[in-house]
Motif scaffolding. Structure first.
Motif, PDB file in Angstrom:
ATOM      1  N   ASP A  98      12.915  53.635  12.206  1.00  0.00           N
ATOM      2  CA  ASP A  98      11.769  54.312  11.623  1.00  0.00           C
ATOM      3  C   ASP A  98      11.742  54.013  10.078  1.00  0.00           C
ATOM      4  O   ASP A  98      12.904  53.769   9.551  1.00  0.00           O
ATOM      5  CB  ASP A  98      12.405  56.105  11.477  1.00  0.00           C
ATOM      6  CG  ASP A  98      11.695  57.056  10.880  1.00  0.00           C
ATOM      7  OD1 ASP A  98      10.421  56.885  11.038  1.00  0.00           O
ATOM      8  OD2 ASP A  98      12.487  57.573   9.965  1.00  0.00           O
ATOM      9  N   ARG A  99      10.705  54.062   9.175  1.00  0.00           N
ATOM     10  CA  ARG A  99      10.552  53.616   7.984  1.00  0.00           C
ATOM     11  C   ARG A  99      11.463  54.253   7.099  1.00  0.00           C
ATOM     12  O   ARG A  99      12.249  53.852   6.297  1.00  0.00           O
ATOM     13  CB  ARG A  99       9.190  53.512   7.386  1.00  0.00           C
ATOM     14  CG  ARG A  99       9.078  53.011   6.066  1.00  0.00           C
ATOM     15  CD  ARG A  99       7.584  52.864   5.822  1.00  0.00           C
ATOM     16  NE  ARG A  99       7.543  52.414   4.399  1.00  0.00           N
ATOM     17  CZ  ARG A  99       7.165  51.065   4.196  1.00  0.00           C
ATOM     18  NH1 ARG A  99       7.333  50.327   4.939  1.00  0.00           N
ATOM     19  NH2 ARG A  99       6.896  50.787   2.912  1.00  0.00           N
TER      20      ARG A  99
ATOM     21  N   SER B  56       9.316  46.482   3.793  1.00  0.00           N
ATOM     22  CA  SER B  56       8.560  45.804   4.638  1.00  0.00           C
ATOM     23  C   SER B  56       9.022  44.777   5.465  1.00  0.00           C
ATOM     24  O   SER B  56       8.866  44.590   6.728  1.00  0.00           O
ATOM     25  CB  SER B  56       7.074  45.597   4.184  1.00  0.00           C
ATOM     26  OG  SER B  56       6.369  46.933   3.454  1.00  0.00           O
TER      27      SER B  56
ATOM     28  N   GLU C 133      11.609  46.350   7.668  1.00  0.00           N
ATOM     29  CA  GLU C 133      10.914  47.170   8.613  1.00  0.00           C
ATOM     30  C   GLU C 133      10.323  46.262   9.545  1.00  0.00           C
ATOM     31  O   GLU C 133      10.513  46.547  11.007  1.00  0.00           O
ATOM     32  CB  GLU C 133       9.628  47.922   8.132  1.00  0.00           C
ATOM     33  CG  GLU C 133       8.942  49.047   9.031  1.00  0.00           C
ATOM     34  CD  GLU C 133       7.723  49.792   8.382  1.00  0.00           C
ATOM     35  OE1 GLU C 133       7.575  50.849   8.826  1.00  0.00           O
ATOM     36  OE2 GLU C 133       7.399  49.270   7.185  1.00  0.00           O
TER      37      GLU C 133
ATOM     38  N   LEU D 296      15.120  53.469   7.166  1.00  0.00           N
ATOM     39  CA  LEU D 296      15.396  52.180   6.640  1.00  0.00           C
ATOM     40  C   LEU D 296      15.446  52.513   5.157  1.00  0.00           C
ATOM     41  O   LEU D 296      16.348  51.621   4.422  1.00  0.00           O
ATOM     42  CB  LEU D 296      14.267  51.186   7.106  1.00  0.00           C
ATOM     43  CG  LEU D 296      14.584  50.707   8.495  1.00  0.00           C
ATOM     44  CD1 LEU D 296      13.193  49.664   8.514  1.00  0.00           C
ATOM     45  CD2 LEU D 296      15.744  50.076   8.964  1.00  0.00           C
TER      46      LEU D 296
END
Length: 137
Positions: free
Chosen positions: A46-47, A36, A39, A50
């Motif tokens: 894009d999560r 997070s 992010e 990552l």
């Protein structure tokens, strides 16, 4: 210091733009980062990309994963020359119970532990918990 792209290539990681950004972000940080955190640093990323980047880095021993007891995995760059070997490269981590930051104490190595016959260690993690220097001062 070796350039980021050359370092990643030396670890067998293709240096894409996102991988270079994540690597440089981790290199600038003094504390371990959650998915997070990363992010939030790259709002347009894009999560899944990552997460895959972190997993690739972990598999190629660019980063190590830290379970600091907070329930959320954190990632930090491995120190130079680290091969994430259980016998040589494990170090202490410090988790601040006030601010929630976790830092690597790379100078403090976890000593080798002789296990009974038939036991095989696959992972070790030692986290000290308390108040960091920023929070205690």
């Amino acid at each position: 210091m070796i350039p980021s792209d050359k370092f990643l290539e030396s670890k067998g990681v293709r240096p894409t733009a996102m991988r270079l950004l994540v690597f440089q972000h981790l290199a600038k940080s003094k504390v371990a980062k959650t998915l997070s955190d990363i992010e939030n640093a790259f709002a347009k990323a894009d999560r899944t990309t990552l997460f895959r980047t972190l997993k690739t880095f972990e598999q190629k021993r660019v980063v190590h994963q830290i379970d600091d007891g907070s329930g959320i995995m954190k990632y930090a760059l491995c120190e130079e020359g680290c091969n994430c070997e259980l016998e040589r490269d494990l170090h202490l981590h410090f988790h601040c119970t006030n601010c929630g930051e976790t830092i690597c104490l790379t100078e403090q190595k976890i000593p080798h532990i002789n296990l009974p016959d038939g036991f095989v260690a696959e992972n070790a993690n030692l986290v000290l918990k308390g108040i960091c220097d920023k929070c205690s001062g």
